[in-house]
Design a protein around this motif. Structure first.
Motif, PDB file in Angstrom:
ATOM      1  N   GLY A 152       5.108  12.050  41.633  1.00  0.00           N
ATOM      2  CA  GLY A 152       6.028  13.094  41.187  1.00  0.00           C
ATOM      3  C   GLY A 152       5.786  13.448  39.736  1.00  0.00           C
ATOM      4  O   GLY A 152       5.269  12.637  38.960  1.00  0.00           O
ATOM      5  N   THR A 153       6.196  14.660  39.375  1.00  0.00           N
ATOM      6  CA  THR A 153       5.965  15.193  38.032  1.00  0.00           C
ATOM      7  C   THR A 153       7.204  15.935  37.561  1.00  0.00           C
ATOM      8  O   THR A 153       7.872  16.605  38.351  1.00  0.00           O
ATOM      9  CB  THR A 153       4.760  16.171  38.056  1.00  0.00           C
ATOM     10  N   ALA A 154       7.498  15.816  36.275  1.00  0.00           N
ATOM     11  CA  ALA A 154       8.563  16.601  35.632  1.00  0.00           C
ATOM     12  C   ALA A 154       7.946  17.256  34.397  1.00  0.00           C
ATOM     13  O   ALA A 154       7.208  16.612  33.653  1.00  0.00           O
ATOM     14  CB  ALA A 154       9.729  15.708  35.235  1.00  0.00           C
ATOM     15  N   ILE A 155       8.250  18.540  34.204  1.00  0.00           N
ATOM     16  CA  ILE A 155       7.770  19.249  33.015  1.00  0.00           C
ATOM     17  C   ILE A 155       8.982  19.596  32.169  1.00  0.00           C
ATOM     18  O   ILE A 155       9.956  20.176  32.651  1.00  0.00           O
ATOM     19  CB  ILE A 155       6.952  20.502  33.393  1.00  0.00           C
ATOM     20  N   VAL A 156       8.912  19.186  30.888  1.00  0.00           N
ATOM     21  CA  VAL A 156      10.069  19.197  29.998  1.00  0.00           C
ATOM     22  C   VAL A 156       9.747  19.943  28.708  1.00  0.00           C
ATOM     23  O   VAL A 156       8.643  19.831  28.170  1.00  0.00           O
ATOM     24  CB  VAL A 156      10.473  17.736  29.664  1.00  0.00           C
ATOM     25  N   ASN A 157      10.736  20.654  28.219  1.00  0.00           N
ATOM     26  CA  ASN A 157      10.644  21.291  26.900  1.00  0.00           C
ATOM     27  C   ASN A 157      11.460  20.454  25.931  1.00  0.00           C
ATOM     28  O   ASN A 157      12.691  20.495  25.949  1.00  0.00           O
ATOM     29  CB  ASN A 157      11.164  22.727  26.958  1.00  0.00           C
ATOM     30  N   HIS A 158      10.787  19.684  25.088  1.00  0.00           N
ATOM     31  CA  HIS A 158      11.487  18.860  24.095  1.00  0.00           C
ATOM     32  C   HIS A 158      11.899  19.668  22.872  1.00  0.00           C
ATOM     33  O   HIS A 158      12.622  19.175  22.027  1.00  0.00           O
ATOM     34  CB  HIS A 158      10.622  17.668  23.656  1.00  0.00           C
ATOM     35  N   THR A 159      11.429  20.908  22.765  1.00  0.00           N
ATOM     36  CA  THR A 159      11.825  21.744  21.632  1.00  0.00           C
ATOM     37  C   THR A 159      13.087  22.541  21.941  1.00  0.00           C
ATOM     38  O   THR A 159      13.600  23.236  21.074  1.00  0.00           O
ATOM     39  CB  THR A 159      10.695  22.728  21.245  1.00  0.00           C
TER      40      THR A 159
ATOM     41  N   ASN B 130      16.219  21.599  22.609  1.00  0.00           N
ATOM     42  CA  ASN B 130      17.419  21.157  21.899  1.00  0.00           C
ATOM     43  C   ASN B 130      17.141  19.800  21.271  1.00  0.00           C
ATOM     44  O   ASN B 130      16.083  19.226  21.463  1.00  0.00           O
ATOM     45  CB  ASN B 130      18.630  21.119  22.841  1.00  0.00           C
ATOM     46  N   SER B 131      18.081  19.291  20.538  1.00  0.00           N
ATOM     47  CA  SER B 131      17.858  18.033  19.829  1.00  0.00           C
ATOM     48  C   SER B 131      18.149  16.809  20.693  1.00  0.00           C
ATOM     49  O   SER B 131      17.939  15.697  20.261  1.00  0.00           O
ATOM     50  CB  SER B 131      18.710  17.993  18.564  1.00  0.00           C
ATOM     51  N   GLY B 132      18.624  17.008  21.919  1.00  0.00           N
ATOM     52  CA  GLY B 132      18.929  15.882  22.800  1.00  0.00           C
ATOM     53  C   GLY B 132      17.719  15.453  23.605  1.00  0.00           C
ATOM     54  O   GLY B 132      16.626  15.260  23.077  1.00  0.00           O
ATOM     55  N   LEU B 133      17.916  15.339  24.902  1.00  0.00           N
ATOM     56  CA  LEU B 133      16.859  14.891  25.783  1.00  0.00           C
ATOM     57  C   LEU B 133      15.755  15.929  25.975  1.00  0.00           C
ATOM     58  O   LEU B 133      14.640  15.592  26.310  1.00  0.00           O
ATOM     59  CB  LEU B 133      17.438  14.552  27.163  1.00  0.00           C
ATOM     60  N   GLY B 134      16.070  17.181  25.793  1.00  0.00           N
ATOM     61  CA  GLY B 134      15.147  18.260  26.105  1.00  0.00           C
ATOM     62  C   GLY B 134      15.630  18.973  27.352  1.00  0.00           C
ATOM     63  O   GLY B 134      16.663  18.643  27.927  1.00  0.00           O
ATOM     64  N   GLU B 135      14.863  19.956  27.790  1.00  0.00           N
ATOM     65  CA  GLU B 135      15.235  20.766  28.949  1.00  0.00           C
ATOM     66  C   GLU B 135      14.212  20.571  30.060  1.00  0.00           C
ATOM     67  O   GLU B 135      13.014  20.766  29.853  1.00  0.00           O
ATOM     68  CB  GLU B 135      15.264  22.245  28.547  1.00  0.00           C
TER      69      GLU B 135
ATOM     70  N   LYS C 265       1.926  24.999  25.501  1.00  0.00           N
ATOM     71  CA  LYS C 265       1.674  24.185  24.297  1.00  0.00           C
ATOM     72  C   LYS C 265       2.956  23.560  23.737  1.00  0.00           C
ATOM     73  O   LYS C 265       2.879  22.659  22.906  1.00  0.00           O
ATOM     74  CB  LYS C 265       0.973  25.012  23.235  1.00  0.00           C
ATOM     75  N   ASP C 266       4.113  24.015  24.205  1.00  0.00           N
ATOM     76  CA  ASP C 266       5.383  23.441  23.770  1.00  0.00           C
ATOM     77  C   ASP C 266       5.976  22.474  24.790  1.00  0.00           C
ATOM     78  O   ASP C 266       7.056  21.932  24.563  1.00  0.00           O
ATOM     79  CB  ASP C 266       6.410  24.556  23.504  1.00  0.00           C
ATOM     80  N   LEU C 267       5.300  22.274  25.902  1.00  0.00           N
ATOM     81  CA  LEU C 267       5.862  21.492  27.007  1.00  0.00           C
ATOM     82  C   LEU C 267       5.173  20.147  27.166  1.00  0.00           C
ATOM     83  O   LEU C 267       4.011  19.980  26.805  1.00  0.00           O
ATOM     84  CB  LEU C 267       5.760  22.289  28.309  1.00  0.00           C
ATOM     85  N   THR C 268       5.925  19.210  27.741  1.00  0.00           N
ATOM     86  CA  THR C 268       5.421  17.870  28.040  1.00  0.00           C
ATOM     87  C   THR C 268       5.422  17.672  29.543  1.00  0.00           C
ATOM     88  O   THR C 268       6.417  17.961  30.205  1.00  0.00           O
ATOM     89  CB  THR C 268       6.297  16.801  27.373  1.00  0.00           C
TER      90      THR C 268
END
Length: 190
Positions: free
Chosen positions: A73-80, A82-87, A137-140
């Motif tokens: 499984g995979t999750a793609i997250v935007n850590h930029t 918000n200052s919490g966990l990310g989106e 480039k902004d995603l993890t």
């Protein structure tokens, strides 16, 4: 389903998580082994990394994936975001057994899902194709096992800010999983 989830979580705890980040220039890319809970990489603490790795594992359960040979499984997250966990932007799971398409690994499905979400004219993001290409480039990308050469190539071409994986290809091979024995770091260096 519970057995696969426990095995993957146990493998993650045993081998640690690796974060690869940087650019297409391999001289600027680096890897960190996240087996130390106090470690912070790129300003993101271990607890946040663990949260998103669990989201990648949870995507398997949410999808109803029942194939023991496709427990990825995979999750793609935007850590930029918000200052919490990310989106969380999207998730994806291996769809080989569902579709018969051997290219639909968890990472490939997640990238496809994210492309659909980011470019949806009625969605939250409403990005153009060129804006979507720039957004990677902004995603993890979090995935519970090291990516095969095909997926690692896609991750590299997309230009993700970070690629975080749990169990290594070497560990998968040691435990009997069929894999192409090329580490993702070798692919990303190309």
């Amino acid at each position: 389903m519970a057995l696969k989830r426990v095995l993957l979580t146990a493998a993650l705890a045993f081998t640690g998580t690796t974060v690869a980040h940087g650019s297409h220039d391999s001289s600027k890319a680096s890897q960190h082994h996240l087996s130390t809970p106090e470690l912070i990489v790129n300003g993101i603490p271990h607890s946040t990394r663990t949260y998103w790795m669990r989201a990648a594992n949870d995507a398997l359960e949410a999808s109803g994936s029942s194939c023991p040979f496709a427990a990825f499984g995979t999750a793609i997250v935007n850590h930029t975001a918000n200052s919490g966990l990310g989106e969380l932007i999207c998730t994806g799971v291996n769809q080989n057994s569902v579709t018969g398409n051997p290219t639909l690994h968890g990472e490939m499905v997640a990238i496809g899902n994210c492309t659909d979400i980011l470019t949806d004219p009625n969605g939250a993001h409403k990005l153009s194709p060129s804006e979507t290409s720039a957004a990677w480039k902004d995603l993890t990308l979090y995935t519970n096992a090291e990516s095969c050469p095909m997926c690692a190539s896609s991750i590299r071409w997309a230009g993700f800010k970070e690629y975080v994986y749990g169990t290594s290809i070497g560990r998968l091979i040691e435990t009997g999983w069929g894999q192409i024995d090329i580490e993702s770091s070798e692919v990303v260096k190309q």
